[in-house]
Design a protein around this motif. Structure first.
Motif, PDB file in Angstrom:
ATOM      1  N   SER A   1      31.787  15.184 -23.065  1.00  0.00           N
ATOM      2  CA  SER A   1      31.582  14.323 -24.206  1.00  0.00           C
ATOM      3  C   SER A   1      31.137  12.870 -23.758  1.00  0.00           C
ATOM      4  CB  SER A   1      32.860  14.097 -25.319  1.00  0.00           C
ATOM      5  OG  SER A   1      33.313  15.209 -25.658  1.00  0.00           O
ATOM      6  N   MET A   2      30.603  12.913 -22.526  1.00  0.00           N
ATOM      7  CA  MET A   2      30.196  11.434 -21.923  1.00  0.00           C
ATOM      8  C   MET A   2      28.958  11.548 -21.966  1.00  0.00           C
ATOM      9  SD  MET A   2      32.919   9.603 -21.014  1.00  0.00           S
ATOM     10  CE  MET A   2      32.089   8.306 -20.078  1.00  0.00           C
ATOM     11  N   LEU A   3      28.278  10.346 -22.096  1.00  0.00           N
ATOM     12  CA  LEU A   3      26.871   9.920 -21.905  1.00  0.00           C
ATOM     13  C   LEU A   3      26.746   8.839 -20.654  1.00  0.00           C
ATOM     14  CD1 LEU A   3      25.699   8.861 -25.405  1.00  0.00           C
ATOM     15  CD2 LEU A   3      24.761  10.752 -24.366  1.00  0.00           C
ATOM     16  N   HIS A   4      25.733   9.281 -19.944  1.00  0.00           N
ATOM     17  CA  HIS A   4      25.658   8.406 -18.783  1.00  0.00           C
ATOM     18  C   HIS A   4      24.126   8.112 -18.589  1.00  0.00           C
ATOM     19  CE1 HIS A   4      29.645   8.757 -17.316  1.00  0.00           C
ATOM     20  NE2 HIS A   4      29.702   9.921 -17.145  1.00  0.00           N
ATOM     21  N   LEU A   5      23.686   6.935 -18.106  1.00  0.00           N
ATOM     22  CA  LEU A   5      22.537   6.562 -17.774  1.00  0.00           C
ATOM     23  C   LEU A   5      22.608   6.090 -16.359  1.00  0.00           C
ATOM     24  CD1 LEU A   5      19.570   6.031 -18.598  1.00  0.00           C
ATOM     25  CD2 LEU A   5      20.189   3.778 -18.910  1.00  0.00           C
ATOM     26  N   THR A   6      21.916   6.842 -15.399  1.00  0.00           N
ATOM     27  CA  THR A   6      22.289   6.758 -13.950  1.00  0.00           C
ATOM     28  C   THR A   6      20.966   6.052 -13.343  1.00  0.00           C
ATOM     29  OG1 THR A   6      23.689   8.849 -13.923  1.00  0.00           O
ATOM     30  CG2 THR A   6      22.900   7.933 -12.037  1.00  0.00           C
ATOM     31  N   ASP A   7      21.097   5.143 -12.426  1.00  0.00           N
ATOM     32  CA  ASP A   7      19.925   4.756 -11.698  1.00  0.00           C
ATOM     33  C   ASP A   7      19.686   5.703 -10.754  1.00  0.00           C
ATOM     34  OD1 ASP A   7      19.000   3.363  -8.978  1.00  0.00           O
ATOM     35  OD2 ASP A   7      18.831   1.702 -10.630  1.00  0.00           O
ATOM     36  N   VAL A   8      18.526   6.260 -10.625  1.00  0.00           N
ATOM     37  CA  VAL A   8      17.884   7.310  -9.631  1.00  0.00           C
ATOM     38  C   VAL A   8      18.377   6.990  -8.326  1.00  0.00           C
ATOM     39  CG1 VAL A   8      15.807   8.761  -8.909  1.00  0.00           C
ATOM     40  CG2 VAL A   8      16.249   8.200 -11.373  1.00  0.00           C
ATOM     41  N   GLU A   9      17.925   5.895  -7.873  1.00  0.00           N
ATOM     42  CA  GLU A   9      18.002   5.506  -6.363  1.00  0.00           C
ATOM     43  C   GLU A   9      19.294   5.381  -6.004  1.00  0.00           C
ATOM     44  OE1 GLU A   9      15.543   2.725  -4.243  1.00  0.00           O
ATOM     45  OE2 GLU A   9      13.760   3.488  -5.423  1.00  0.00           O
ATOM     46  N   THR A  10      20.176   4.550  -6.500  1.00  0.00           N
ATOM     47  CA  THR A  10      21.522   4.193  -6.247  1.00  0.00           C
ATOM     48  C   THR A  10      22.505   5.166  -6.755  1.00  0.00           C
ATOM     49  OG1 THR A  10      22.108   2.629  -8.114  1.00  0.00           O
ATOM     50  CG2 THR A  10      20.781   1.784  -6.400  1.00  0.00           C
ATOM     51  N   GLY A  11      22.424   5.955  -7.724  1.00  0.00           N
ATOM     52  CA  GLY A  11      23.233   6.642  -8.126  1.00  0.00           C
ATOM     53  C   GLY A  11      24.588   6.055  -9.076  1.00  0.00           C
ATOM     54  N   LYS A  12      24.232   4.641  -9.323  1.00  0.00           N
ATOM     55  CA  LYS A  12      25.312   3.984  -9.997  1.00  0.00           C
ATOM     56  C   LYS A  12      24.814   4.162 -11.494  1.00  0.00           C
ATOM     57  CE  LYS A  12      26.790   0.311  -7.089  1.00  0.00           C
ATOM     58  NZ  LYS A  12      25.860   0.474  -5.829  1.00  0.00           N
ATOM     59  N   GLN A  13      25.901   4.238 -12.418  1.00  0.00           N
ATOM     60  CA  GLN A  13      25.785   4.356 -13.755  1.00  0.00           C
ATOM     61  C   GLN A  13      25.471   2.874 -14.469  1.00  0.00           C
ATOM     62  OE1 GLN A  13      28.354   6.577 -12.538  1.00  0.00           O
ATOM     63  NE2 GLN A  13      26.430   7.880 -12.654  1.00  0.00           N
ATOM     64  N   ILE A  14      24.453   2.714 -15.126  1.00  0.00           N
ATOM     65  CA  ILE A  14      23.970   1.671 -15.926  1.00  0.00           C
ATOM     66  C   ILE A  14      24.582   1.419 -17.249  1.00  0.00           C
ATOM     67  CG2 ILE A  14      22.429   0.295 -16.649  1.00  0.00           C
ATOM     68  CD1 ILE A  14      20.409   2.268 -14.879  1.00  0.00           C
ATOM     69  N   PHE A  15      24.910   2.811 -17.693  1.00  0.00           N
ATOM     70  CA  PHE A  15      25.810   2.679 -19.185  1.00  0.00           C
ATOM     71  C   PHE A  15      26.372   4.092 -19.219  1.00  0.00           C
ATOM     72  CE2 PHE A  15      24.863   5.259 -23.136  1.00  0.00           C
ATOM     73  CZ  PHE A  15      25.372   4.658 -23.891  1.00  0.00           C
ATOM     74  N   SER A  16      27.559   3.998 -19.728  1.00  0.00           N
ATOM     75  CA  SER A  16      28.357   5.310 -19.789  1.00  0.00           C
ATOM     76  C   SER A  16      29.000   5.034 -21.176  1.00  0.00           C
ATOM     77  CB  SER A  16      29.615   5.383 -18.803  1.00  0.00           C
ATOM     78  OG  SER A  16      28.626   5.714 -17.674  1.00  0.00           O
TER      79      SER A  16
ATOM     80  N   THR B   1      21.911  -2.534 -26.424  1.00  0.00           N
ATOM     81  CA  THR B   1      23.089  -2.998 -26.902  1.00  0.00           C
ATOM     82  C   THR B   1      24.229  -1.931 -26.701  1.00  0.00           C
ATOM     83  OG1 THR B   1      22.808  -2.014 -28.926  1.00  0.00           O
ATOM     84  CG2 THR B   1      21.927  -4.138 -28.850  1.00  0.00           C
ATOM     85  N   SER B   2      24.126  -0.927 -26.057  1.00  0.00           N
ATOM     86  CA  SER B   2      24.974   0.167 -25.564  1.00  0.00           C
ATOM     87  C   SER B   2      25.779   0.453 -26.849  1.00  0.00           C
ATOM     88  CB  SER B   2      26.113  -0.302 -24.753  1.00  0.00           C
ATOM     89  OG  SER B   2      25.428  -0.697 -23.514  1.00  0.00           O
ATOM     90  N   LYS B   3      25.023   0.317 -27.906  1.00  0.00           N
ATOM     91  CA  LYS B   3      25.668   0.872 -29.303  1.00  0.00           C
ATOM     92  C   LYS B   3      24.873   1.863 -30.286  1.00  0.00           C
ATOM     93  CE  LYS B   3      28.192  -3.386 -30.343  1.00  0.00           C
ATOM     94  NZ  LYS B   3      27.998  -4.267 -29.416  1.00  0.00           N
TER      95      LYS B   3
END
Length: 327
Positions: free
Chosen positions: A97-112, A148-150
């Motif tokens: 049930s999770m949504l993740h937006l991941t930075d391709v280079e760093t692998g960090k989540q920009i939005f979850s 807005t992450s909304k």
């Protein structure tokens, strides 16, 4: 990629049906649900894959066949994943049930964000790059804004599950395919929505008693195709009232309950689909005849996608976790 460079800036040539295997990439330990070439032409050697093994991977699927990146942000199967239009981020949704937006280079989540349902379909808006629609095991489909992450809007359909989402050109309208097939009625199988108002435009598009696991848009003509569990693909107008074309039906492959994807070649001449018997079928779009079949996999082949720039490169994936590249 040196292989892609000569094709950049030149007009796409006629699509050739691939004949030989170039790479067999098998780092996934579970079925591969989705594959997608990077939409940025200069970076289109990269292929994204989402798997039941809880991972999203990025591959160099043109030059080396190597896995470049592995992302393990999900705790359950990843059912849907999409490149952002800039090619620098990956949006993924899963059965956790999770949504993740991941930075391709760093692998960090920009939005979850955690949703109230298991996610089975995601699509970015074609013109608004920070807006996407997500659906899954819920009667609701939601539009999100990453700025807005909304949640922007909620689309309410009397269904149990959304199987696929397809934006129509310009993004003012979109379609959802659902599992709402009952014995006495086949309405609501494909629903058309007004993106802005969240109003239902039509739920009387497809009248056969089959669910449609995937939808795809023609690159040049105002038509779309629905993959059906009746072991055929149906052709529809992409303009209201979205009439079915009763003269054309693409059949010969098998679906058998798998979420088998289908896609047009970039020039629109071919329609390609996986098949539950592991084959890939190439249909002539105009005549709806089978041009060729490719014995690609031992397990169900759930996706086959043409490269956006190289005219005969095809990626396929299967229920055993393998990804293959053909030319």
């Amino acid at each position: 990629s040196e292989l892609i460079k000569p094709y950049l800036g030149s007009k796409y040539k006629v699509t050739e049906v691939p004949k030989s295997l170039i790479f067999c990439m098998s780092k996934h330990s579970g079925p591969v649900n989705e594959i997608q070439w990077c939409p940025v032409q200069e970076q289109s050697h990269m292929l994204l894959s989402a798997s039941m093994d809880k991972t999203v991977k990025v591959w160099d699927a043109v030059d080396t066949g190597c896995c470049l990146k592995n992302y393990s942000c999900h705790s359950c199967a990843v059912r849907a994943a999409q490149w952002s239009s800039c090619g620098r981020r990956i949006l993924s949704g899963g059965f956790d049930s999770m949504l993740h937006l991941t930075d391709v280079e760093t692998g960090k989540q920009i939005f979850s964000s955690k949703t109230e349902f298991r996610i089975s379909a995601l699509k970015f808006h074609p013109t608004e790059s920070s807006v996407f629609i997500c659906g899954g095991f819920s009667p609701e489909v939601k539009a999100w804004d990453l700025r807005t992450s909304k949640v922007l809007r909620v689309y309410k359909a009397a269904v149990q599950q959304t199987l696929d989402i397809l934006f129509l050109p310009e993004g003012r309208e979109f379609l959802t395919s659902t599992d709402a097939v009952s014995r006495d009625s086949a309405d609501r199988t494909i629903v058309a929505w007004d993106f802005q108002s969240a109003a239902k435009i039509s739920n009387q598009i497809f009248h056969e008693r089959y669910t449609c696991p995937s939808l795809t848009l023609h690159p040049k003509e105002p038509v779309f195709v629905a993959q059906t569990n009746g072991n055929y693909m149906a052709l529809f107008s992409a303009q209201r009232p979205y009439r079915i074309n009763k003269k054309k039906r693409y059949e010969g492959h098998k679906v058998e309950g798998f979420a088998v994807g289908c896609e047009f070649s970039p020039d629109g001449t071919l329609l390609v689909t996986g098949s539950s018997d592991g084959k890939v079928f190439f249909y002539n779009y105009h005549s709806s005849r089978i041009i060729r079949t490719l014995s690609a996999h031992k397990e169900a082949c759930v996706s086959a996608i043409f490269h956006p720039v190289l005219p005969s490169l095809l990626a396929t994936c299967d229920w055993a976790g393998e990804i293959k590249v053909w030319q």
